[in-house]
Design an enzyme around this catalytic site. Sequence first.
Site, PDB file in Angstrom:
ATOM      1  N   LYS A 116       0.808  -1.221   0.000  1.00 59.87           N
ATOM      2  CA  LYS A 116       0.000   0.000   0.000  1.00 59.87           C
ATOM      3  C   LYS A 116       0.840   1.270   0.000  1.00 59.87           C
ATOM      4  O   LYS A 116       0.403   2.298  -0.517  1.00 59.87           O
ATOM      5  CB  LYS A 116      -0.973  -0.037   1.180  1.00 59.87           C
ATOM      6  CG  LYS A 116      -2.007  -1.159   1.016  1.00 59.87           C
ATOM      7  CD  LYS A 116      -2.753  -1.466   2.288  1.00 59.87           C
ATOM      8  CE  LYS A 116      -3.768  -0.396   2.606  1.00 59.87           C
ATOM      9  NZ  LYS A 116      -4.557  -0.774   3.805  1.00 59.87           N
ATOM     10  N   GLU A 200      -0.372   7.935   7.353  1.00 60.25           N
ATOM     11  CA  GLU A 200      -1.260   8.861   6.634  1.00 60.25           C
ATOM     12  C   GLU A 200      -1.857   9.836   7.637  1.00 60.25           C
ATOM     13  O   GLU A 200      -1.994   9.510   8.821  1.00 60.25           O
ATOM     14  CB  GLU A 200      -2.429   8.088   5.979  1.00 60.25           C
ATOM     15  CG  GLU A 200      -2.068   7.402   4.692  1.00 60.25           C
ATOM     16  CD  GLU A 200      -3.240   6.664   4.047  1.00 60.25           C
ATOM     17  OE1 GLU A 200      -4.348   6.646   4.618  1.00 60.25           O
ATOM     18  OE2 GLU A 200      -3.037   6.103   2.961  1.00 60.25           O
ATOM     19  N   ARG A 292      -8.651  -7.597  -6.860  1.00 59.39           N
ATOM     20  CA  ARG A 292      -9.448  -8.836  -6.863  1.00 59.39           C
ATOM     21  C   ARG A 292     -10.918  -8.447  -6.901  1.00 59.39           C
ATOM     22  O   ARG A 292     -11.251  -7.273  -6.809  1.00 59.39           O
ATOM     23  CB  ARG A 292      -9.182  -9.594  -5.565  1.00 59.39           C
ATOM     24  CG  ARG A 292      -9.409  -8.672  -4.356  1.00 59.39           C
ATOM     25  CD  ARG A 292      -9.427  -9.374  -3.039  1.00 59.39           C
ATOM     26  NE  ARG A 292      -9.242  -8.460  -1.930  1.00 59.39           N
ATOM     27  CZ  ARG A 292     -10.196  -7.798  -1.306  1.00 59.39           C
ATOM     28  NH1 ARG A 292     -11.451  -7.942  -1.682  1.00 59.39           N
ATOM     29  NH2 ARG A 292      -9.931  -6.978  -0.311  1.00 59.39           N
TER      30      ARG A 292
HETATM   31  P1  ADP Z   1     -13.451  -5.942   0.805  1.00 54.62           P
HETATM   32  O1  ADP Z   1     -12.749  -4.652   0.531  1.00 54.62           O
HETATM   33  O2  ADP Z   1     -13.727  -6.758  -0.396  1.00 54.62           O
HETATM   34  O3  ADP Z   1     -14.592  -5.762   1.701  1.00 54.62           O
HETATM   35  P2  ADP Z   1     -12.032  -7.084   3.008  1.00 54.62           P
HETATM   36  O4  ADP Z   1     -10.804  -6.325   3.330  1.00 54.62           O
HETATM   37  O5  ADP Z   1     -13.174  -7.021   3.926  1.00 54.62           O
HETATM   38  O6  ADP Z   1     -12.379  -6.764   1.520  1.00 54.62           O
HETATM   39  O7  ADP Z   1     -11.602  -8.603   2.790  1.00 54.62           O
HETATM   40  C1  ADP Z   1     -12.316  -9.509   1.999  1.00 54.62           C
HETATM   41  C2  ADP Z   1     -12.197 -10.876   2.568  1.00 54.62           C
HETATM   42  O8  ADP Z   1     -10.864 -11.283   2.577  1.00 54.62           O
HETATM   43  C3  ADP Z   1     -12.700 -10.984   3.973  1.00 54.62           C
HETATM   44  O9  ADP Z   1     -13.318 -12.226   4.114  1.00 54.62           O
HETATM   45  C4  ADP Z   1     -11.435 -10.873   4.812  1.00 54.62           C
HETATM   46  O10 ADP Z   1     -11.537 -11.551   6.031  1.00 54.62           O
HETATM   47  C5  ADP Z   1     -10.433 -11.511   3.891  1.00 54.62           C
HETATM   48  N1  ADP Z   1      -9.113 -10.900   3.963  1.00 54.62           N
HETATM   49  C6  ADP Z   1      -8.780  -9.614   3.769  1.00 54.62           C
HETATM   50  N2  ADP Z   1      -7.456  -9.440   3.841  1.00 54.62           N
HETATM   51  C7  ADP Z   1      -6.934 -10.657   4.088  1.00 54.62           C
HETATM   52  C8  ADP Z   1      -5.613 -11.146   4.252  1.00 54.62           C
HETATM   53  N3  ADP Z   1      -4.563 -10.356   4.161  1.00 54.62           N
HETATM   54  N4  ADP Z   1      -5.450 -12.454   4.481  1.00 54.62           N
HETATM   55  C9  ADP Z   1      -6.503 -13.272   4.537  1.00 54.62           C
HETATM   56  N5  ADP Z   1      -7.771 -12.867   4.375  1.00 54.62           N
HETATM   57  C10 ADP Z   1      -7.985 -11.582   4.161  1.00 54.62           C
HETATM   58  P1  ADP Z   2      -7.715  -2.293   4.401  1.00 50.70           P
HETATM   59  O1  ADP Z   2      -6.584  -2.676   3.500  1.00 50.70           O
HETATM   60  O2  ADP Z   2      -7.625  -2.911   5.733  1.00 50.70           O
HETATM   61  O3  ADP Z   2      -9.036  -2.402   3.726  1.00 50.70           O
HETATM   62  P2  ADP Z   2      -7.858   0.607   3.954  1.00 50.70           P
HETATM   63  O4  ADP Z   2      -6.632   1.405   3.711  1.00 50.70           O
HETATM   64  O5  ADP Z   2      -8.716   0.315   2.787  1.00 50.70           O
HETATM   65  O6  ADP Z   2      -7.438  -0.747   4.681  1.00 50.70           O
HETATM   66  O7  ADP Z   2      -8.728   1.313   5.080  1.00 50.70           O
HETATM   67  C1  ADP Z   2      -9.802   0.681   5.723  1.00 50.70           C
HETATM   68  C2  ADP Z   2     -10.692   1.719   6.386  1.00 50.70           C
HETATM   69  O8  ADP Z   2      -9.950   2.497   7.339  1.00 50.70           O
HETATM   70  C3  ADP Z   2     -11.262   2.759   5.434  1.00 50.70           C
HETATM   71  O9  ADP Z   2     -12.437   2.294   4.810  1.00 50.70           O
HETATM   72  C4  ADP Z   2     -11.531   3.915   6.364  1.00 50.70           C
HETATM   73  O10 ADP Z   2     -12.686   3.710   7.128  1.00 50.70           O
HETATM   74  C5  ADP Z   2     -10.346   3.858   7.294  1.00 50.70           C
HETATM   75  N1  ADP Z   2      -9.237   4.686   6.797  1.00 50.70           N
HETATM   76  C6  ADP Z   2      -8.232   4.298   6.000  1.00 50.70           C
HETATM   77  N2  ADP Z   2      -7.377   5.309   5.743  1.00 50.70           N
HETATM   78  C7  ADP Z   2      -7.860   6.388   6.390  1.00 50.70           C
HETATM   79  C8  ADP Z   2      -7.418   7.750   6.572  1.00 50.70           C
HETATM   80  N3  ADP Z   2      -6.294   8.189   6.043  1.00 50.70           N
HETATM   81  N4  ADP Z   2      -8.177   8.551   7.335  1.00 50.70           N
HETATM   82  C9  ADP Z   2      -9.294   8.103   7.919  1.00 50.70           C
HETATM   83  N5  ADP Z   2      -9.760   6.855   7.812  1.00 50.70           N
HETATM   84  C10 ADP Z   2      -9.055   5.993   7.071  1.00 50.70           C
END
Ligand code: ADP
Ligand code: ADP
Length: 461
Positions: A116, A200, A292
């Site tokens: 990321k 961030e 994905r």
């Molecule tokens: P989305 O953005 O599609 O909602 P999530 O971050 O919630 O994605 O993850 C989608 C699915 O993959 C969930 O079932 C979560 O538990 C699983 N998941 C996400 N990141 C990982 C990871 N690094 N390793 C294993 N499972 C993961």
């Molecule tokens: P993941 O890979 O676990 O999905 P993300 O970077 O997509 O992580 O962030 C997951 C959630 O965390 C976002 O949907 C938001 O709610 C919060 N988040 C992420 N980055 C920020 C930010 N810079 N400021 C505030 N909230 C954030």
Amino acid sequence: MFKRILIANRGEIAVRIIRACMEMNIESVAVYSTADKECLHVKLATKSVCIGPARAQDSYLNMDAIISAAKVTGCDALHPGFGFLSENPDFVRKCQEAGITFIGPSPEAMEALGNKATARKIMKKAGVPVVPGSDGPVSDYKELEKIAKKVGYPVLIKASAGGGGRGMRRVYEPSDLQKLYEEAKAETIANFNDDEMYLEKLIVNPRHIEFQILADEKGNVIHLGERDCSIQRKNQKLIEESPCMYIKNDLRNAMGKAAVQAAKAAGYTNAGTVEFVVDEKGHYYFIEMNTRIQVEHGVTEAVTGIDLIKEQIRIAFHEPLKLKQKDVNIKGHAIECRINAEDPAKGFMPNSGKIGFLNVPGGPGVRVDTLLYNGYETSPFYDSMMAKIIVHAPSRLEAIRRMRRALLELTTEGITTNGDFDYLLLHHPDFVKGNYNVSFIEKHMEEILKWDQAAADIEEL
Ligand code: ADP
Ligand code: ADP
Ligand code: MG
């Protein structure tokens, strides 16, 4: 077209992919762990292969076992679903070496975006707005402290390899920085076997708005509109909807263009999602790209009428996109509730059990993607998501009413889910007005839990 696709996943997403294969006259091969031999994906696939014991490490994450299952059964392609190996570039390379088409992006694009901190750099260079923060990963605490001070508090410590809301900590006071950094790092090592962190600025009370994109191998990239995924707990999505009523057309178009630009900058192909946070002034910032299919893809399918899994398969078969941006029309409104075996009253703690009476909602405009059936025994080894209810209706209010109705129909005897909690949440006046951000559940938790169902039932909204 492909003859036979191996589905390297389990649960409702495996079932979803098998359904697309069936409709395309493609044979499907399910893989399963010893804990999953009675699962729905095993029953529905053309063929199935056991790939190891219950622990995901030994089965659904066992690359060699999966590839050999694909070879033995004569599969010419593999769909990874989400989670598990779906974002692992080494796995993509192994598929390629075995002569099996991986249904997803190239390993190079996946690698670049999977980190990321690196993804931020690519986007910044391409002119896509990113959240102010570190330029790539931070090497140690001293550097983190310096950058946090420069960026200004509150800040968010994040993991380069992060996912599922893990490995991140909000920091409001400089005096908490070190402790929370150690915590975030420990969680990152435990979950991702990696310790690279970045920083961030914490955007206060943002909305999470993401764009679905499709990119073929001829350089055509389109977006299929947005999903608002701001209803979250533990930085994980619970309810998603499309379109997002918060953004006006100008902002929608600008963000859509930025999402397409993001995919192009990364040389991305296949289906992907560009995630943004949008602040209270309507400024948007890239946070990550998911390489994905997403859990919430059904919401986009409902409003666009486009089958994303079929599109993924066609793109992987080197077909050009038939759709142009102008062909994408958003019709009506869709909402998804993720139904997890978890108890909101106990901090969303997961639980497991054997399903007794099961009633799956149906009727007009209701789609349910689930792994549940009567007698299914949930497994503590895997994700707690049991079902997704997706409703589609002409307007947002009608979609809300439809979802409430569907949630009332849902019965999953034997496990506790967040279904009732969602039912109450869908009556909250601020939700009904669309007046929410990522802090909604945290802010209204007590209120929602205390809400009496009878009062909710007579609610006029
Ligand atoms: P989305 O953005 O599609 O909602 P999530 O971050 O919630 O994605 O993850 C989608 C699915 O993959 C969930 O079932 C979560 O538990 C699983 N998941 C996400 N990141 C990982 C990871 N690094 N390793 C294993 N499972 C993961
Ligand atoms: P993941 O890979 O676990 O999905 P993300 O970077 O997509 O992580 O962030 C997951 C959630 O965390 C976002 O949907 C938001 O709610 C919060 N988040 C992420 N980055 C920020 C930010 N810079 N400021 C505030 N909230 C954030
Ligand atoms: Mg995310």
